[in-house]
Motif scaffolding. Sequence first.
Motif, PDB file in Angstrom:
ATOM      1  N   ARG A  79      37.502  11.408   8.136  1.00 17.81           N
ATOM      2  CA  ARG A  79      37.659  10.503   9.262  1.00 17.81           C
ATOM      3  C   ARG A  79      38.561  11.125  10.316  1.00 17.81           C
ATOM      4  NH1 ARG A  79      41.008   7.667  12.101  1.00 17.81           N
ATOM      5  NH2 ARG A  79      40.266   5.785  13.113  1.00 17.81           N
ATOM      6  N   ASP A  80      39.614  11.805   9.869  1.00 16.54           N
ATOM      7  CA  ASP A  80      40.536  12.444  10.814  1.00 16.54           C
ATOM      8  C   ASP A  80      39.835  13.530  11.638  1.00 16.54           C
ATOM      9  OD1 ASP A  80      42.615  10.819  10.014  1.00 16.54           O
ATOM     10  OD2 ASP A  80      43.410  12.282   8.576  1.00 16.54           O
ATOM     11  N   GLN A  81      38.950  14.282  10.998  1.00 24.74           N
ATOM     12  CA  GLN A  81      38.214  15.321  11.721  1.00 24.74           C
ATOM     13  C   GLN A  81      37.263  14.687  12.735  1.00 24.74           C
ATOM     14  OE1 GLN A  81      36.675  17.152   8.197  1.00 24.74           O
ATOM     15  NE2 GLN A  81      38.115  18.865   8.297  1.00 24.74           N
ATOM     16  N   LEU A  82      36.621  13.598  12.330  1.00 30.27           N
ATOM     17  CA  LEU A  82      35.734  12.886  13.253  1.00 30.27           C
ATOM     18  C   LEU A  82      36.535  12.289  14.406  1.00 30.27           C
ATOM     19  CD1 LEU A  82      33.486  11.078  10.636  1.00 30.27           C
ATOM     20  CD2 LEU A  82      32.771  12.925  12.168  1.00 30.27           C
ATOM     21  N   TYR A  83      37.710  11.762  14.086  1.00 25.12           N
ATOM     22  CA  TYR A  83      38.565  11.185  15.117  1.00 25.12           C
ATOM     23  C   TYR A  83      38.953  12.248  16.150  1.00 25.12           C
ATOM     24  CZ  TYR A  83      42.546   9.121  17.473  1.00 25.12           C
ATOM     25  OH  TYR A  83      43.387   8.658  18.433  1.00 25.12           O
ATOM     26  N   GLU A  84      39.322  13.424  15.677  1.00 20.45           N
ATOM     27  CA  GLU A  84      39.716  14.503  16.598  1.00 20.45           C
ATOM     28  C   GLU A  84      38.555  14.899  17.513  1.00 20.45           C
ATOM     29  OE1 GLU A  84      42.708  15.731  17.325  1.00 20.45           O
ATOM     30  OE2 GLU A  84      43.452  14.202  15.954  1.00 20.45           O
ATOM     31  N   GLU A  85      37.355  14.941  16.944  1.00 23.67           N
ATOM     32  CA  GLU A  85      36.187  15.262  17.768  1.00 23.67           C
ATOM     33  C   GLU A  85      35.939  14.153  18.795  1.00 23.67           C
ATOM     34  OE1 GLU A  85      31.430  16.283  17.373  1.00 23.67           O
ATOM     35  OE2 GLU A  85      32.692  16.465  15.601  1.00 23.67           O
ATOM     36  N   ALA A  86      36.087  12.898  18.367  1.00 22.11           N
ATOM     37  CA  ALA A  86      35.909  11.771  19.285  1.00 22.11           C
ATOM     38  C   ALA A  86      36.967  11.812  20.391  1.00 22.11           C
ATOM     39  CB  ALA A  86      35.993  10.454  18.513  1.00 22.11           C
ATOM     40  N   LYS A  87      38.157  12.240  20.026  1.00 24.83           N
ATOM     41  CA  LYS A  87      39.236  12.359  21.011  1.00 24.83           C
ATOM     42  C   LYS A  87      38.882  13.415  22.054  1.00 24.83           C
ATOM     43  CE  LYS A  87      44.232  13.130  21.043  1.00 24.83           C
ATOM     44  NZ  LYS A  87      45.386  13.457  20.173  1.00 24.83           N
ATOM     45  N   LYS A  88      38.332  14.538  21.606  1.00 22.97           N
ATOM     46  CA  LYS A  88      37.933  15.600  22.534  1.00 22.97           C
ATOM     47  C   LYS A  88      36.830  15.131  23.465  1.00 22.97           C
ATOM     48  CE  LYS A  88      39.183  19.442  19.531  1.00 22.97           C
ATOM     49  NZ  LYS A  88      38.687  20.486  18.643  1.00 22.97           N
ATOM     50  N   ARG A  89      35.941  14.262  22.944  1.00 21.99           N
ATOM     51  CA  ARG A  89      34.838  13.749  23.764  1.00 21.99           C
ATOM     52  C   ARG A  89      35.229  12.497  24.541  1.00 21.99           C
ATOM     53  NH1 ARG A  89      29.367  13.935  20.132  1.00 21.99           N
ATOM     54  NH2 ARG A  89      29.634  15.997  19.211  1.00 21.99           N
ATOM     55  N   MET A  97      38.105   2.664  14.952  1.00 22.91           N
ATOM     56  CA  MET A  97      36.804   2.874  14.308  1.00 22.91           C
ATOM     57  C   MET A  97      36.956   3.386  12.873  1.00 22.91           C
ATOM     58  SD  MET A  97      34.406   4.671  17.147  1.00 22.91           S
ATOM     59  CE  MET A  97      34.072   3.954  18.714  1.00 22.91           C
ATOM     60  N   THR A  98      36.006   2.977  12.036  1.00 24.48           N
ATOM     61  CA  THR A  98      35.935   3.505  10.676  1.00 24.48           C
ATOM     62  C   THR A  98      35.225   4.857  10.717  1.00 24.48           C
ATOM     63  OG1 THR A  98      33.779   2.524  10.241  1.00 24.48           O
ATOM     64  CG2 THR A  98      35.710   1.163   9.732  1.00 24.48           C
ATOM     65  N   LYS A  99      35.175   5.512   9.586  1.00 22.86           N
ATOM     66  CA  LYS A  99      34.495   6.805   9.507  1.00 22.86           C
ATOM     67  C   LYS A  99      33.026   6.659   9.922  1.00 22.86           C
ATOM     68  CE  LYS A  99      33.357  10.548   6.342  1.00 22.86           C
ATOM     69  NZ  LYS A  99      33.544  11.126   5.012  1.00 22.86           N
ATOM     70  N   GLU A 100      32.362   5.624   9.409  1.00 19.04           N
ATOM     71  CA  GLU A 100      30.948   5.407   9.745  1.00 19.04           C
ATOM     72  C   GLU A 100      30.760   5.149  11.239  1.00 19.04           C
ATOM     73  OE1 GLU A 100      28.919   2.510   7.367  1.00 19.04           O
ATOM     74  OE2 GLU A 100      29.684   3.366   5.499  1.00 19.04           O
ATOM     75  N   GLN A 101      31.645   4.365  11.813  1.00 17.24           N
ATOM     76  CA  GLN A 101      31.547   4.055  13.232  1.00 17.24           C
ATOM     77  C   GLN A 101      31.766   5.324  14.071  1.00 17.24           C
ATOM     78  OE1 GLN A 101      34.520   0.978  13.200  1.00 17.24           O
ATOM     79  NE2 GLN A 101      32.978  -0.677  13.324  1.00 17.24           N
ATOM     80  N   LEU A 102      32.715   6.152  13.654  1.00 14.78           N
ATOM     81  CA  LEU A 102      32.944   7.416  14.367  1.00 14.78           C
ATOM     82  C   LEU A 102      31.721   8.317  14.285  1.00 14.78           C
ATOM     83  CD1 LEU A 102      36.643   8.125  13.345  1.00 14.78           C
ATOM     84  CD2 LEU A 102      35.810   7.796  15.670  1.00 14.78           C
ATOM     85  N   GLN A 103      31.096   8.361  13.096  1.00 17.27           N
ATOM     86  CA  GLN A 103      29.896   9.181  12.933  1.00 17.27           C
ATOM     87  C   GLN A 103      28.796   8.687  13.864  1.00 17.27           C
ATOM     88  OE1 GLN A 103      29.453   8.657   8.674  1.00 17.27           O
ATOM     89  NE2 GLN A 103      29.986  10.812   8.306  1.00 17.27           N
ATOM     90  N   ALA A 105      29.173   6.966  16.681  1.00 17.38           N
ATOM     91  CA  ALA A 105      29.571   7.202  18.057  1.00 17.38           C
ATOM     92  C   ALA A 105      29.390   8.669  18.439  1.00 17.38           C
ATOM     93  CB  ALA A 105      31.021   6.792  18.266  1.00 17.38           C
ATOM     94  N   LEU A 106      29.541   9.561  17.465  1.00 21.73           N
ATOM     95  CA  LEU A 106      29.377  11.001  17.720  1.00 21.73           C
ATOM     96  C   LEU A 106      27.925  11.445  17.554  1.00 21.73           C
ATOM     97  CD1 LEU A 106      32.569  12.223  15.842  1.00 21.73           C
ATOM     98  CD2 LEU A 106      32.173  12.307  18.311  1.00 21.73           C
ATOM     99  N   GLY A 107      27.071  10.535  17.109  1.00 26.18           N
ATOM    100  CA  GLY A 107      25.655  10.858  16.960  1.00 26.18           C
ATOM    101  C   GLY A 107      25.359  11.702  15.739  1.00 26.18           C
ATOM    102  N   ARG A 108      26.072  11.447  14.671  1.00 26.78           N
ATOM    103  CA  ARG A 108      25.858  12.204  13.425  1.00 26.78           C
ATOM    104  C   ARG A 108      25.056  11.424  12.440  1.00 26.78           C
ATOM    105  NH1 ARG A 108      30.649  16.163  11.960  1.00 26.78           N
ATOM    106  NH2 ARG A 108      30.925  17.035  13.978  1.00 26.78           N
TER     107      ARG A 108
END
Length: 108
Positions: A79-89, A97-103, A105-108
Amino acid sequence: MPAGSSAKRERQYEHIKKSAQDRGESAGRAEEIAARTVDKERARSGESKSASKTSTRDPKSASQRGGERSHSGAQGPTRDQLYEEAKKRDIHGRSSMTKEQLQNALGR
């Protein structure tokens, strides 16, 4: 770097460390990445006293692989890695957001 490392490995270590820092890694994380990569290369070429099976039998060197195995565990990136990517975007609402929600939102 371990004592007795060759000049080539010292240069390789510094190059990998600088590249990691240029990508935005912290100084400590950059040093860890560089040390692990150089240690693996030393093991592959027979410069170290011991080596793991993956270090010596892997058809691709760490530098050739270029992180292609990163985040490929059973559950993917954390989740932290996804969060960092979401932060960059600059994805809004990412902190709640939860891990699933981040995924999603990032289109994974």
